[in-house]
Design a protein around this motif. Sequence first.
Motif, PDB file in Angstrom:
ATOM      1  N   LEU A  91     -11.099  11.935   1.442  1.00 21.91           N
ATOM      2  CA  LEU A  91     -10.794  13.201   0.789  1.00 21.91           C
ATOM      3  C   LEU A  91      -9.595  13.867   1.459  1.00 21.91           C
ATOM      4  N   ASN A  92      -8.576  14.148   0.659  1.00 21.57           N
ATOM      5  CA  ASN A  92      -7.418  14.918   1.102  1.00 21.57           C
ATOM      6  C   ASN A  92      -7.464  16.261   0.370  1.00 21.57           C
ATOM      7  N   LYS A  93      -7.170  17.339   1.075  1.00 21.31           N
ATOM      8  CA  LYS A  93      -7.305  18.652   0.443  1.00 21.31           C
ATOM      9  C   LYS A  93      -6.304  19.644   1.024  1.00 21.31           C
ATOM     10  N   MET A  94      -6.119  20.742   0.279  1.00 24.55           N
ATOM     11  CA  MET A  94      -5.257  21.830   0.732  1.00 24.55           C
ATOM     12  C   MET A  94      -5.640  23.094  -0.033  1.00 24.55           C
ATOM     13  N   GLY A 135      -1.525  30.731   6.878  1.00 24.91           N
ATOM     14  CA  GLY A 135      -2.715  31.426   7.335  1.00 24.91           C
ATOM     15  C   GLY A 135      -3.225  32.491   6.389  1.00 24.91           C
ATOM     16  N   VAL A 136      -3.012  32.311   5.097  1.00 23.36           N
ATOM     17  CA  VAL A 136      -3.449  33.297   4.108  1.00 23.36           C
ATOM     18  C   VAL A 136      -4.966  33.228   3.947  1.00 23.36           C
ATOM     19  N   GLY A 188      -3.179  28.797   2.463  1.00 26.69           N
ATOM     20  CA  GLY A 188      -4.430  29.168   3.104  1.00 26.69           C
ATOM     21  C   GLY A 188      -4.873  28.118   4.096  1.00 26.69           C
ATOM     22  N   ALA A 189      -4.806  26.869   3.699  1.00 30.46           N
ATOM     23  CA  ALA A 189      -5.124  25.741   4.577  1.00 30.46           C
ATOM     24  C   ALA A 189      -4.152  24.620   4.266  1.00 30.46           C
TER      25      ALA A 189
END
Length: 279
Positions: free
Chosen positions: A257-260, A38-39, A238-239
């Motif tokens: 789309l894969n993301k982080m 949760g940053v 963050g996510a």
Amino acid sequence: MATPSISTSFIEEFEAGVHMAYQRMGSKLRNTVRTRNGVKNKTTFQKIGKGFATTKARHGNIAPMNLAHTNVSVTVEDYFAGEWVDDLDQLRINHDEMTVAQQSGAYALGRKTDELILAQMTTTTSSHDETTNGITLAWSLELMEKFGNNEVPDDGRRYVVVGWEQWSQLMAIDQFSRAEYVGENDLPFPTGMTAKRWLGFMWMPFGGLTQTNGSGAAGTTHVECFAYHADAVAHAIGADVSSNMQYHNDKDSYFILNKMQMNSVLIDPEGVFELELKK
């Protein structure tokens, strides 16, 4: 003419599958370091110095420990792993194609997660190399001694990440692999997991380490390995890993789309040792 559509339930199922694949096989190091979820853009990790006990005179004041407080900051970064899937080629998105896309995206993000953590470990000032003989019993005992002398907590959260060649060297050490020394419950493969607890460390083979040409004999290759305590390296999230897909009519294809949003930082260089080892 109507364009193809993807149901909400399918998208949710796909994203859940990517997340599960990432947790299961994507990153090998994430769960071995200090993690914060949760940053919001940037976070700070605290490092607290050692405290010392003192005496006091009768009715006298107790001297405070005056613990030293330092901190390190890290800013999370965005990472993406996307792929086009042609509508006709994938036959209206069958489950085989879904699994392939799930695993590919999750593994790509997992490798990036481990790269971020390893990149911070390389900034440590502590080292314990063995570029002549590879891993030996004497070298392993010296590593244990260095962690003890640095007062790194022996709390079951010390790790050593080595290449597969170094894992083979370890397997050749009787004290590491034979039940006569370590007992049947602590053999390298007690439950099918490729890892073993020995000398206060959890030893793990890992294929994503950097290989370099050594400065010694011609043809010698070294592998950059690491020994560390979980609290000496931090991983900010963050996510967490997520996915989405969208149909593009001009391509008659779906873009998956894969993301982080993540990053890593070194907290305590005395708790991370860079190990340059002979391959």
